[in-house]
Structure formats: C-alpha cells, structure tokens
Design a protein around this motif. Structure first.
Motif, short mmCIF file in Angstrom:
data_model
loop_
_atom_site.label_atom_id
_atom_site.label_comp_id
_atom_site.label_asym_id
_atom_site.label_seq_id
_atom_site.Cartn_x
_atom_site.Cartn_y
_atom_site.Cartn_z
N ARG A 1 59.28 44.50 43.97
CA ARG A 1 59.59 44.16 45.36
C ARG A 1 59.04 42.79 45.74
N HIS A 2 57.83 42.48 45.28
CA HIS A 2 57.26 41.17 45.58
C HIS A 2 57.95 40.06 44.80
N LYS A 3 58.46 40.42 43.61
CA LYS A 3 59.21 39.45 42.81
C LYS A 3 60.49 39.05 43.54
N VAL B 1 60.14 60.92 57.44
CA VAL B 1 60.95 60.07 56.55
C VAL B 1 62.24 59.62 57.24
N VAL B 2 62.87 60.50 57.99
CA VAL B 2 64.09 60.13 58.70
C VAL B 2 63.80 59.02 59.70
N GLU B 3 62.64 59.07 60.35
CA GLU B 3 62.29 58.01 61.31
C GLU B 3 62.04 56.69 60.60
N LEU B 4 61.40 56.74 59.43
CA LEU B 4 61.19 55.52 58.66
C LEU B 4 62.52 54.89 58.25
N MET B 5 63.47 55.73 57.84
CA MET B 5 64.78 55.22 57.46
C MET B 5 65.53 54.65 58.66
N SER B 6 65.37 55.27 59.81
CA SER B 6 66.01 54.76 61.02
C SER B 6 65.48 53.38 61.37
N ASP B 7 64.16 53.20 61.24
CA ASP B 7 63.57 51.88 61.52
C ASP B 7 64.09 50.83 60.54
N TRP B 8 64.26 51.22 59.28
CA TRP B 8 64.76 50.30 58.27
C TRP B 8 66.22 49.92 58.56
N THR B 9 67.01 50.92 58.88
CA THR B 9 68.43 50.69 59.16
C THR B 9 68.63 49.79 60.37
N ASN B 10 67.77 49.95 61.37
CA ASN B 10 67.90 49.17 62.61
C ASN B 10 67.17 47.83 62.56
N GLY B 11 66.64 47.48 61.40
CA GLY B 11 66.02 46.17 61.24
C GLY B 11 64.62 46.04 61.78
N TYR B 12 63.92 47.17 61.99
CA TYR B 12 62.55 47.11 62.52
C TYR B 12 61.50 47.01 61.41
N ARG B 13 61.95 47.06 60.16
CA ARG B 13 61.04 46.96 59.01
C ARG B 13 61.51 45.84 58.08
N LYS B 14 60.55 45.15 57.45
CA LYS B 14 60.89 44.11 56.49
C LYS B 14 61.15 44.68 55.10
N SER B 15 60.43 45.74 54.75
CA SER B 15 60.59 46.32 53.40
C SER B 15 61.17 47.72 53.50
N PRO B 16 61.97 48.13 52.52
CA PRO B 16 62.56 49.48 52.54
C PRO B 16 61.47 50.54 52.39
#
Length: 309
Positions: free
Chosen positions: A305-307, A141-156
């Motif tokens: 989220r899709h809305k 989970v921490v890695e997923l959050m790191s990817d989100w914070t650094n802009g590597y993911r489109k969705s939270p």
C-alpha cells in the motif's frame, strides 16, 4: 287497650333497592386469589426476585504484570494492594501510576485478593480490569466501507477476522500487529473463541485500546455481509495457490481471515472467502503461529500500500 295503628308493616333490611350498584361493584373482580398470593394473608409468599445478569471482571495479578499493564495504560477500575504487604519499587510504581490516572487504590485482605484473582499468584497486588465493550462486528465494517466509498478515507479498509482463535496470547499479539500496520479492526466470533481479557490486554501492550474489536455471532455470515459491502476476503492457508508476496488484492478493501491454532480455517469459512493465500516458508517448518502469520501478512499489505502511495 290501645287501638292498633294502621299503615305499612316494618321489614328488616333497606327500604330501597341499590339499583344494581352492588352487582356492578362485584363485576370484573375475577376468581378469588390464592391465599399465598394475598399480601395480607399469613400464607402469602412474595415472588422470587429475578437476578440481574452480572458482568464479569478480570484482574491482572502479580507485581511485574501489574506494572506492565499500568505502563501500557490498560483500562482499569481498581488497584488492590494487600494489607501489610512488603513494599518494593514495583508496588510503589504501581500505586503512583494508578494515582496519576485516577484509579482507586484499595487495601485488600489475602482472601479478597484470592477471590479477585481467581487464586492466581498475586504477590500482594492485583489490577481489576473492567469488561471489554465490543463493537458490532458487521456494523463496524459496513460503516468503514461506507466512509471509504464516500471519500472520507484515504486508504481502503483493512480488517483482520479470526476464525476461533482460543489463545489469549495470540489475540494480544495479533492486536499489536494490527496496530503497528494500521488495520482498522479485528473481528472475533462471540462463541468458541477467546475474548479480550487481562492476558490479552497485557500481551497487546495497550494495542487493544487503539484497535477496535468487533464481535459477530457467525463469522461465515459476517464474511458474506462484508463481501456485499465491497470487501475482498482472503484466508491464510499453507496450501493456498496465491502467495503473499506481491498480493494483488493488497491495495483493495480487504479482510484477512486467520484460522485457529492447529485446525486452521474451518471448511465453511475457507469455501466462502475469495482467495486462499499462502506464506512461503522453509519445508522444514510445518506451519507458522497464527499471530506470526498475521503479522507477516499485515506487513506485506502495508508495504504494498505504501509502495502505491
């Protein structure tokens, strides 16, 4: 009478000293080992071998379950078919699918199949499933959050955490919903909760191969780490003041915590989450099944989220 010779008298033993070499050789030897420890002694007893921990395997038993598991591409190590079993289309299809996937097909006797399936009703066929490889539930989970914070993911990130779910059918159904509505991971405790077994594989219809399952030693501590990483946490509870419809936190990095069958959320977990959320239902129904409640919740989050998108 011959004259006596003069000279030094002869003595037994060496004529020169060892210079202390004998003492040096004996130094550091320590006490004499016990007879049972001397490999050359008749009383020698070799030490008992330490048994290596074994990893348990599971098996899908029965003609229909095996076909369904192979169709769902459940990871498998071996397909066992009883010697002299009466063939039908299900067994033929199972052998064909196993061969296409490179899964070994082996003959087995009745006692062997009984042992492999733990005396389940196997109908002459069983599919052995290797142990599931869990991920570290906190690091994942921490890695997923790191990817989100650094802009590597489109969705939270969207996480589902299960508070001591014990029914494998519920876990399998939750994995199906997680896959359908694009949850990133399902987190389970390592104790007092069901793990990924053959029933879960079958019920999830292969979703267990698509959605990572992470294990944590203590769910409450893991939720604390998730919040430190930036996730919001919500818990499904019939008495929650916030209703699921138009959930404000749906578009944020979110962990949905689902309580166990019957008992619901544990006290410590419910006190640690950010918000208790209820699903409005008819007053004639006391509560929803854990897997059904999870599916409804993930659908609403996906809709919101899709809305926004």
């Amino acid at each position: 009478m011959s004259p006596r010779r003069s000279g030094p008298s002869r003595k037994k033993g060496p004529t020169k000293g060892s210079g202390g070499q004998g003492r040096r050789k004996l130094s550091g030897k320590g006490p004499t080992p016990k007879a049972s420890d001397r490999t050359w002694h008749k009383s020698y007893r070799p030490p008992a071998k330490q048994k290596k921990p074994t990893r348990t395997t599971d098996a899908v038993a029965g003609r229909n379950p095996v076909v369904e598991a192979l169709e769902a591409e459940v990871p498998a190590s071996t397909l066992y078919v009883a010697v002299g079993v009466e063939m039908d289309d299900r067994i033929r299809n199972s052998i064909r699918m196993a061969a296409d996937r490179g899964i070994p097909v082996l003959d087995a006797t009745e006692p062997q199949l009984a042992r492999i399936t733990d005396n389940a009703r196997h109908q002459g066929i069983a599919l052995q499933v290797p142990p599931y490889e869990y991920e570290n539930g906190v690091e994942l989970v921490v890695e997923l959050m790191s990817d989100w914070t650094n802009g590597y993911r489109k969705s939270p990130p969207l996480i589902v955490a299960l508070d001591s779910i014990t029914d494998p059918h519920n876990l399998g159904a939750i994995l199906r919903s997680a896959s359908a509505f694009k949850a990133d991971a399902v987190i389970i405790p390592s104790r007092r909760a069901v793990g990924v077994n053959s029933t879960v594989w079958k019920t999830s219809a292969g979703a267990a191969a698509r959605v990572p399952v992470g294990q944590v030693t203590n769910l409450n501590n893991a939720l604390t780490e998730y919040k430190k990483a930036g996730l919001f946490t919500i818990g499904l509870d019939g008495d929650g003041e916030q209703t699921l419809h138009d959930l404000p936190l749906a578009t944020d990095p979110l962990c949905v915590v689902v309580g166990s069958e019957g008992a619901g959320l544990s006290r410590l977990v419910s006190e640690n989450i950010d918000q208790l959320v209820s699903i409005p239902i008819s007053s004639e129904l006391e509560s929803l099944n854990a897997s059904l409640a999870t599916g409804i919740t993930l659908y609403e989050i996906s809709r919101l989220r899709h809305k926004i998108d």
